[in-house]
Design an enzyme around this catalytic site. Structure first.
Site, PDB file in Angstrom:
ATOM      1  N   ASN A 166     -79.776 -66.434 -17.698  1.00 27.83           N
ATOM      2  CA  ASN A 166     -80.267 -66.031 -16.409  1.00 27.83           C
ATOM      3  C   ASN A 166     -81.283 -64.843 -15.878  1.00 27.83           C
ATOM      4  O   ASN A 166     -81.615 -64.246 -16.208  1.00 27.83           O
ATOM      5  CB  ASN A 166     -79.221 -64.916 -16.397  1.00 27.83           C
ATOM      6  CG  ASN A 166     -78.475 -63.871 -14.706  1.00 27.83           C
ATOM      7  OD1 ASN A 166     -79.180 -64.473 -13.759  1.00 27.83           O
ATOM      8  ND2 ASN A 166     -78.236 -63.083 -14.555  1.00 27.83           N
ATOM      9  N   TRP A 167     -82.575 -66.240 -14.613  1.00 29.19           N
ATOM     10  CA  TRP A 167     -83.483 -65.830 -14.431  1.00 29.19           C
ATOM     11  C   TRP A 167     -83.345 -64.246 -14.225  1.00 29.19           C
ATOM     12  O   TRP A 167     -84.239 -63.745 -13.451  1.00 29.19           O
ATOM     13  CB  TRP A 167     -84.088 -67.060 -14.354  1.00 29.19           C
ATOM     14  CG  TRP A 167     -84.352 -67.426 -15.615  1.00 29.19           C
ATOM     15  CD1 TRP A 167     -84.426 -67.792 -16.735  1.00 29.19           C
ATOM     16  CD2 TRP A 167     -84.969 -68.573 -15.321  1.00 29.19           C
ATOM     17  NE1 TRP A 167     -84.207 -68.701 -17.439  1.00 29.19           N
ATOM     18  CE2 TRP A 167     -85.266 -69.274 -16.343  1.00 29.19           C
ATOM     19  CE3 TRP A 167     -85.691 -69.847 -14.044  1.00 29.19           C
ATOM     20  CZ2 TRP A 167     -85.675 -70.398 -16.576  1.00 29.19           C
ATOM     21  CZ3 TRP A 167     -86.852 -70.717 -14.430  1.00 29.19           C
ATOM     22  CH2 TRP A 167     -86.432 -71.432 -15.688  1.00 29.19           C
ATOM     23  N   LYS A 168     -82.580 -64.358 -13.506  1.00 33.07           N
ATOM     24  CA  LYS A 168     -82.287 -62.512 -12.108  1.00 33.07           C
ATOM     25  C   LYS A 168     -83.367 -63.910 -11.101  1.00 33.07           C
ATOM     26  O   LYS A 168     -83.487 -64.504 -10.991  1.00 33.07           O
ATOM     27  CB  LYS A 168     -82.069 -61.631 -12.757  1.00 33.07           C
ATOM     28  CG  LYS A 168     -81.539 -61.154 -13.450  1.00 33.07           C
ATOM     29  CD  LYS A 168     -81.166 -60.329 -14.245  1.00 33.07           C
ATOM     30  CE  LYS A 168     -80.575 -59.835 -15.511  1.00 33.07           C
ATOM     31  NZ  LYS A 168     -80.012 -58.418 -15.953  1.00 33.07           N
TER      32      LYS A 168
ATOM     33  N   HIS B 206     -71.182 -60.992 -11.677  1.00 35.93           N
ATOM     34  CA  HIS B 206     -72.439 -60.629 -12.300  1.00 35.93           C
ATOM     35  C   HIS B 206     -72.103 -58.987 -12.575  1.00 35.93           C
ATOM     36  O   HIS B 206     -72.609 -58.597 -10.554  1.00 35.93           O
ATOM     37  CB  HIS B 206     -73.587 -61.197 -12.026  1.00 35.93           C
ATOM     38  CG  HIS B 206     -74.822 -60.587 -13.410  1.00 35.93           C
ATOM     39  ND1 HIS B 206     -75.162 -59.426 -13.080  1.00 35.93           N
ATOM     40  CD2 HIS B 206     -75.454 -61.430 -14.602  1.00 35.93           C
ATOM     41  CE1 HIS B 206     -76.307 -58.956 -14.303  1.00 35.93           C
ATOM     42  NE2 HIS B 206     -76.353 -60.500 -15.452  1.00 35.93           N
TER      43      HIS B 206
ATOM     44  N   GLU C   1     -75.016 -56.316 -11.558  1.00 36.14           N
ATOM     45  CA  GLU C   1     -75.740 -56.404 -10.281  1.00 36.14           C
ATOM     46  C   GLU C   1     -75.504 -56.603  -9.155  1.00 36.14           C
ATOM     47  O   GLU C   1     -75.564 -55.881  -8.312  1.00 36.14           O
ATOM     48  CB  GLU C   1     -76.802 -56.857 -11.402  1.00 36.14           C
ATOM     49  CG  GLU C   1     -77.869 -56.641 -11.563  1.00 36.14           C
ATOM     50  CD  GLU C   1     -78.581 -57.286 -12.916  1.00 36.14           C
ATOM     51  OE1 GLU C   1     -78.550 -58.641 -12.540  1.00 36.14           O
ATOM     52  OE2 GLU C   1     -78.588 -57.018 -14.203  1.00 36.14           O
TER      53      GLU C   1
ATOM     54  N   GLU D 246     -70.055 -58.864 -20.790  1.00 40.76           N
ATOM     55  CA  GLU D 246     -71.470 -58.014 -20.622  1.00 40.76           C
ATOM     56  C   GLU D 246     -71.082 -56.741 -19.929  1.00 40.76           C
ATOM     57  O   GLU D 246     -70.858 -56.238 -19.141  1.00 40.76           O
ATOM     58  CB  GLU D 246     -72.413 -58.698 -19.295  1.00 40.76           C
ATOM     59  CG  GLU D 246     -72.605 -59.997 -19.280  1.00 40.76           C
ATOM     60  CD  GLU D 246     -73.662 -60.604 -19.255  1.00 40.76           C
ATOM     61  OE1 GLU D 246     -74.476 -60.945 -19.443  1.00 40.76           O
ATOM     62  OE2 GLU D 246     -73.539 -60.099 -17.425  1.00 40.76           O
TER      63      GLU D 246
ATOM     64  N   GLY E 218     -79.978 -54.766 -19.831  1.00 44.01           N
ATOM     65  CA  GLY E 218     -81.356 -54.342 -19.584  1.00 44.01           C
ATOM     66  C   GLY E 218     -81.611 -53.695 -20.013  1.00 44.01           C
ATOM     67  O   GLY E 218     -82.509 -53.126 -20.007  1.00 44.01           O
TER      68      GLY E 218
ATOM     69  N   SER F  65     -78.973 -57.664 -23.624  1.00 40.90           N
ATOM     70  CA  SER F  65     -80.164 -57.593 -24.759  1.00 40.90           C
ATOM     71  C   SER F  65     -79.423 -57.951 -25.416  1.00 40.90           C
ATOM     72  O   SER F  65     -80.517 -57.616 -26.573  1.00 40.90           O
ATOM     73  CB  SER F  65     -79.797 -55.964 -25.290  1.00 40.90           C
ATOM     74  OG  SER F  65     -79.718 -55.050 -23.658  1.00 40.90           O
TER      75      SER F  65
ATOM     76  N   GLY G 266     -80.032 -62.440 -20.339  1.00 41.93           N
ATOM     77  CA  GLY G 266     -80.894 -61.654 -19.466  1.00 41.93           C
ATOM     78  C   GLY G 266     -82.981 -62.006 -19.620  1.00 41.93           C
ATOM     79  O   GLY G 266     -83.293 -62.806 -19.799  1.00 41.93           O
ATOM     80  N   GLY G 267     -83.075 -60.652 -19.838  1.00 41.20           N
ATOM     81  CA  GLY G 267     -84.673 -60.558 -20.071  1.00 41.20           C
ATOM     82  C   GLY G 267     -85.467 -61.502 -21.017  1.00 41.20           C
ATOM     83  O   GLY G 267     -86.162 -62.385 -21.475  1.00 41.20           O
TER      84      GLY G 267
HETATM   85  C1  PEP Z   1     -78.177 -60.429 -17.830  1.00 40.07           C
HETATM   86  O1  PEP Z   1     -78.191 -60.011 -16.435  1.00 40.07           O
HETATM   87  O2  PEP Z   1     -76.384 -61.333 -17.616  1.00 40.07           O
HETATM   88  C2  PEP Z   1     -78.026 -59.293 -19.011  1.00 40.07           C
HETATM   89  C3  PEP Z   1     -77.220 -59.772 -20.363  1.00 40.07           C
HETATM   90  O3  PEP Z   1     -79.554 -59.306 -19.208  1.00 40.07           O
HETATM   91  P1  PEP Z   1     -80.140 -58.875 -20.370  1.00 40.07           P
HETATM   92  O4  PEP Z   1     -80.075 -60.051 -21.101  1.00 40.07           O
HETATM   93  O5  PEP Z   1     -81.533 -58.982 -20.065  1.00 40.07           O
HETATM   94  O6  PEP Z   1     -79.443 -57.350 -21.001  1.00 40.07           O
END
Ligand code: PEP
Length: 253
Positions: free
Chosen positions: A10-12, A96, A98, A168, A174, A214, A235-236
């Site tokens: 997920n590049w957000k 999600h 966010e 999640e 994050g 993470s 994500g990251g």
């Molecule tokens: C996500 O955006 O779904 C996520 C899990 O981010 P991260 O891996 O950065 O925690």
């Protein structure tokens, strides 16, 4: 029941078109010949079409990060399932944290989005998970159950093949703070039991449940060793080809 591991990035709200193409070109090379794992990337809307062109003849799949439930009309700023389908998206991420947190998405909105995506033959990565406060108050299971039940309202069992669940925990997204494989495994087991209650044992054994929060090349192997964790929403660590490739190639670590 063998379930194909599924890793999605997920590049957000990251990557211009140029940067997105650079990343996906690198991934095509680093993931060439990969088998036994399904892989998808979710660029921002502006990069979806060019990335779709770049991914033709590649096994990497394309996901959008959101959609609106109507097919078309006066909904300024929104993108419909038909539009995503047309440009070659196979998946869409819905619910999600966010979007729930910053854009006021409720369980009801999430449910409308899921039903609309399914009608348009898109596959869904349906995100659920508790906040830190909810975990500390002992509400993890009730929150996850509510999100699951409300999100899947009105979905026919035969459509469950189109749905992947991403657990999640919001406190792990994050933050660099990953749920332990045991903590995640416990909630994954709970989700699978609920799916059995809502649908059937067969469907609960087939549905894939990703972990997200993470995930890194360092922790993916231990997470994937936990029975019931069928992949990851990253994500990251999905923003660089090197770290995402190491996650996808977790079996080789
Ligand atoms: C996500 O955006 O779904 C996520 C899990 O981010 P991260 O891996 O950065 O925690």
């Amino acid at each position: 029941m063998e379930r194909l591991p599924f890793i999605a990035g997920n590049w957000k709200m990251n990557k211009t078109v140029g940067e997105a193409l650079e990343l996906v070109k690198a991934l095509k090379i680093s993931l060439m010949g990969i088998y036994g794992v399904e892989v998808a990337v979710a660029p921002p809307f502006t990069a979806l079409y060019p990335v779709a062109q770049e991914l033709k003849n590649s096994s990497i799949e394309l996901a959008a990060q959101n959609l609106f439930w109507e097919e078309k009309g006066a909904f300024t700023g929104e993108v419909s399932p038909l539009m995503l389908k047309e440009i070659g998206c196979q998946y869409v991420i819905i619910g999600h944290s966010e979007r729930r947190q910053y854009f006021g998405e409720t369980d009801e909105m999430v449910n409308r989005k899921i039903r609309s995506a399914i009608r348009s033959d898109l596959k869904v990565i349906f995100c659920i998970g508790e906040s830190l406060e909810e975990r500390e108050e002992g509400k993890t299971f009730s929150v996850v159950e509510r999100q699951l039940v409300e999100g899947l309202k009105g979905i026919d069992e035969e459509r469950m093949g189109q749905i992947v669940i991403a657990y999640e925990p919001v406190w792990a997204i994050g933050t660099g703070r990953t749920a332990s494989p045991e903590q995640a495994g416990e909630v994954h087991r709970f989700i699978r039991e609920k799916i059995e209650g809502l649908f059937s044992k067969r469907t609960s054994e087939r549905v894939r449940i990703q972990y997200g929060g993470s995930v890194t090349p360092e922790n993916i192997k231990a997470l994937m060793a936990e029975p019931g964790i069928d992949g990851a929403l990253v994500g990251g660590a999905s923003l660089q080809a090197e770290s995402f490739t190491r996650i996808v190639r977790f079996k080789e670590i």
